[in-house]
Design an enzyme around this catalytic site. Structure first.
Site, PDB file in Angstrom:
ATOM      1  CG  HIS A 162      -4.400  -1.917  12.176  1.00  0.00           C
ATOM      2  ND1 HIS A 162      -3.823  -0.673  12.188  1.00  0.00           N
ATOM      3  CD2 HIS A 162      -5.356  -1.886  11.227  1.00  0.00           C
ATOM      4  CE1 HIS A 162      -4.423   0.079  11.283  1.00  0.00           C
ATOM      5  NE2 HIS A 162      -5.346  -0.629  10.691  1.00  0.00           N
ATOM      6  CB  ILE A 189      -0.983  -0.022   1.192  1.00  0.00           C
ATOM      7  CG1 ILE A 189      -1.832  -1.296   1.150  1.00  0.00           C
ATOM      8  CG2 ILE A 189      -1.892   1.184   1.211  1.00  0.00           C
ATOM      9  CD1 ILE A 189      -2.608  -1.505  -0.137  1.00  0.00           C
TER      10      ILE A 189
HETATM   11  N1  GLN Z   1       0.291   5.042   1.380  1.00  0.00           N
HETATM   12  C1  GLN Z   1       0.010   5.142   2.772  1.00  0.00           C
HETATM   13  C2  GLN Z   1       0.872   4.162   3.538  1.00  0.00           C
HETATM   14  O1  GLN Z   1       1.108   3.110   3.066  1.00  0.00           O
HETATM   15  C3  GLN Z   1      -1.439   4.867   3.074  1.00  0.00           C
HETATM   16  C4  GLN Z   1      -1.755   5.009   4.544  1.00  0.00           C
HETATM   17  C5  GLN Z   1      -3.216   4.991   4.864  1.00  0.00           C
HETATM   18  O2  GLN Z   1      -4.031   4.582   4.079  1.00  0.00           O
HETATM   19  N2  GLN Z   1      -3.574   5.420   6.038  1.00  0.00           N
HETATM   20  O3  GLN Z   1       1.298   4.415   4.635  1.00  0.00           O
HETATM   21 ZN    ZN Z   2      -4.892   2.387   4.665  1.00  0.00          ZN
END
Ligand code: GLN
Ligand code: ZN
Length: 757
Positions: free
Chosen positions: A698, A435
């Site tokens: 998490h 992500i």
């Molecule tokens: N690109 C961000 C990360 O990987 C996304 C964080 C989020 O969605 N809170 O930290």
């Molecule tokens: Zn996120």
């Protein structure tokens, strides 16, 4: 004589004293009495700050959360902790934070669920109800705070969450209905009110912000039942609404049998006259005229212009206050010595907002002349902000004027884009990615700190970050991921990082606001027209791409998320500020594309956070929010792939808007719902690609290959396999490499197995 009061004060302390005391206590570094001593000091300081008021709130102080406090006051604990031994304080923190098995000598206790407090970024612990739920009164905390304040000679007004709002916040854990509990709850409220009266409280502030929402008939009836019952009790009740207008609830709110009504005159100034007309002549009208949700100085002279005639009419029935509790703003502007001088003149934090209320009270009661100098200074500051060329940038205005809907339009519809992208990217089925962020190691944080303190030169810092980026890339290559990220080593925070590089943003040093428990955030201040002096991420991404043949995702934060996690301007609509942000992000997207970046991710983690309290206003918000996302993303060519990421798990009611964003790929948090979250995408026939998160970042738990395979098979029942991506739920910055490597190894192995099947 009008009276002045406050609804609640921040409890974290000007230097986050409570945070550090809590964390020390949780780590076992201090005793309960040390923690209570810090808490007592903060309350004392807060009383001092508010000493110019006629009535001060008490009971607004909380060690963790005011909703959890109310649950404890009502003896309303989840079954799983009610039976535990140990001190009350430890049980309190168990509900708040959960405890692992060795800690409590039981099977471990999971924390209460957290959710947003109305439309704020404050999160409370959701009270749970079941068929077994019973209440028992436990007023000690509140009574202690009341007697402590009274011992200080303070005219104290206890603050409680009203019975209807309390039940409205509850979540049922079986087929029971929270409203059915009203009857058993009201006797406790009655007892509590009597005990507060015995302890010397003349007034009690009963918060019912549900009045700012659209209420079903049963809930409106509950308000009638509740207040017709509680009117028998001695204290005078100030029925308190905030965060919005009363609208269709206005007449009812005016007529409930209480001694006074507080309304939010910042969010709903248009209702002041109507309420003043409707309110029975024996009731107090408290007007929230100082914005408790934002950090701008109040235009006192303008407020006085409309308040004075009202004060004539209402005389001692008029009370003046902030619009809501000041919990949602930082504590003290005077701490901000480094803040730009102009900007400082325009701001007011909690302490300054109390001063404003005091000033308004004096102007009303003694005449403007009594505070002429302060009013003149206020006027000067307000005028300076209105005229400042730091705020108004004609070039931005011009760009906005030229922005039409064509900006939000991709060249071709998704199926054509998908073909062009697949030809360019040549990815396997079930492509794997992450992500954005990789672990923010102590090394990275140290380097950033040294750079900030000017102990590390800019070029040395850049070198350190580049080597972190290289490390993340080599790891990803070893793991065999298909689409790489640079890892966000150079970013402290996904909003702050961009805010710092955009014109029109400012940052405070101590502007902390409680988010939940001991956690605080420091929202940037969006004060002026937004522009991007130069590219913000291109050099980093270009460098990252130069190290690998795999596609590298450009990584940006979206305009709606930047807006929703900042303090924003109150001199133009939020939609306008958002559009300016959208244009700035669009320029960055186009620069990344020009630099050869083939995939660009624009995170909109906070899209949902801007949803208005009233459902009837959702569509208007979603319309402009989605349009802003589209403006930021859709200037690219067909074969540039746009990703977005959202990390919350509720899409049912906004799936239309998600689809209209039209990102080529959306990655979402799903692992905890066993992919059931995809049902709505399935029902909607969501047409584009989806990366449903396959593991919860998490948690330190490492998913097995089999778990990932089985989750993806669940996903493939809902979404055609050729449109699925494989990725974690969210960024990995809070994890350690030792957790990330095995987790992603299993994830990649799972994707290979799926391809082979
Ligand atoms: N690109 C961000 C990360 O990987 C996304 C964080 C989020 O969605 N809170 O930290
Ligand atoms: Zn996120």
């Amino acid at each position: 004589m009008a009276r002045i009061h406050n609804l609640g004060f921040p409890r974290i302390g000007a230097r986050r004293e409570l945070k550090f005391a809590l964390e020390g206590y949780w780590k076992g570094l201090s005793e309960e009495r040390d923690l209570q001593a810090v808490a007592g000091q903060i309350r004392q300081t807060n009383r001092l700050i508010q000493s110019g008021l006629d009535l001060q709130p008490v009971g607004d102080f909380s060690l963790y959360d005011q909703v959890l406090d109310m649950s404890f006051t009502l003896g309303h604990l989840p079954e799983r902790v009610a039976s535990l031994e140990g001190s009350e304080l430890d049980n309190y923190f168990r509900v708040a934070r959960g405890r692992s098995a060795p800690d409590c000598g039981c099977g471990g206790v999971h924390a209460g669920e957290m959710t947003k407090w109305f439309d704020t970024n404050y999160h409370f612990i959701v009270p749970e109800v079941t068929r077994e739920t019973r209440f028992t009164l436990n007023p000690n905390r509140l009574l202690a705070q009341l007697s402590e304040a009274r011992a200080d000679g303070i005219n104290a007004k206890p603050v409680i969450i009203g019975p209807v709002t309390y039940l409205w916040l509850c979540k049922e854990k079986d087929d029971s209905k929270p409203l059915d509990l009203l009857e058993s709850l009201l006797p406790l409220y009655s007892q509590l009110l009597e005990q507060l009266a015995d302890a010397g409280a003349e007034w009690v502030q009963v918060d019912e912000p549900v009045l700012s929402t659209e209420l079903e008939p049963a809930w409106k009836q509950a308000l009638e039942t509740a207040y017709h019952t509680l009117k028998a009790n001695r204290p005078k009740l100030l029925l308190t609404n905030y965060f919005g207008g009363l609208r269709e609830n206005l007449q009812q709110a005016c007529n409930l049998p209480v001694a006074g009504l507080h309304i939010d005159a910042v969010r709903a100034p248009e209702e002041v006259a109507r309420v003043a007309d409707w309110l029975p002549a024996h009731k107090v009208l408290s007007l929230g005229v100082v914005d408790g949700r934002n950090i701008w100085k109040t235009d006192l002279n303008t407020v006085l212009d409309w308040l004075e005639p009202l004060a004539q009419r209402l005389s001692e029935r008029l009370w003046i206050a902030p619009s809501c509790s000041l919990l949602h703003v930082p504590v003290d502007l005077d701490s901000e010595e480094n803040l730009d001088h102009d900007l400082r003149q325009w701001l007011a934090f909690a302490q300054q907002k109390i001063d404003e209320v005091v000033l308004l009270g004096r102007a009303i009661n003694e005449g403007r002349n009594a505070v002429a100098e302060a009013l003149a200074n206020n006027q000067k500051a307000i005028a300076a902000r209105k005229q400042s060329n730091r705020v108004h940038n004609p070039a931005v205005r011009e760009a906005i004027a030229c922005a039409d809907t064509a900006l939000g339009q991709r060249q071709s519809p998704y199926p054509d884009r998908a073909r062009a992208q697949s030809a360019r990217l040549n990815l396997p089925d079930f492509p794997t990615t992450t992500i954005g962020s990789f672990p923010q190691t102590p090394n990275i944080r140290q380097a950033r700190q040294a750079f900030r303190k000017q102990e590390l030169s800019a070029s040395a810092y850049e070198q350190r970050m580049k080597s972190e980026i290289e490390y993340a890339i080599r790891e990803q290559e070893k793991l065999g991921l298909d689409v790489l990220v640079h890892g966000e080593a150079e970013r402290n925070d996904m909003v702050e990082y961009f805010g710092e590089q955009l014109d029109g943003f400012a940052f405070t040093r101590f502007g902390w606001v409680q988010s939940y428990g001991s956690r605080c955030v420091k929202p940037p201040i969006l004060f002026g027209d937004i522009s991007r002096p130069k590219a913000m991420t291109v050099n980093w991404i270009r460098y990252a791409q130069s190290l690998t043949d795999k596609p590298m995702k450009g990584m940006l934060t979206g305009p709606v998320t930047i807006l929703n996690w900042s303090f924003v301007r109150d001199d133009q609509p939020r939609s306008e500020s958002c559009k300016q942000l959208a244009l700035a992000i669009r320029q960055e997207v186009l620069d990344l594309e020009a630099a050869g970046v083939s995939i660009i991710q624009i995170d909109e983690a906070a899209l949902r956070e801007g949803l208005p309290l009233r459902r009837s206003e959702w569509q208007a918000y979603l319309d402009w929010a989605v349009e802003c996302f589209r403006i930021s993303a859709n200037g690219v060519k067909d074969d540039t792939q746009i990703h977005t990421h959202m990390c919350y798990s509720e899409f049912n009611d906004i799936i239309n808007a998600i689809a209209r964003m039209d990102a080529d790929v959306i990655t979402i948090e799903t692992s905890r719902s066993d992919m059931e979250l995809l049902d709505v995408f399935d029902r909607f026939d969501y047409p584009n690609e989806i990366g449903p998160g396959v593991y919860d970042i998490h948690s330190p738990n490492i998913p097995s290959e089999e778990q990932v395979v089985s989750l993806m098979k669940e996903a493939a029942k809902r979404i055609p396999a050729e449109r699925l991506w494989v990725n974690p739920d969210c960024g990995l910055k809070t994890r350690q490499w030792e957790e990330v490597v095995p987790a992603l190894t299993h994830m990649v192995a799972a994707a290979r197995k799926l391809r082979a099947a």
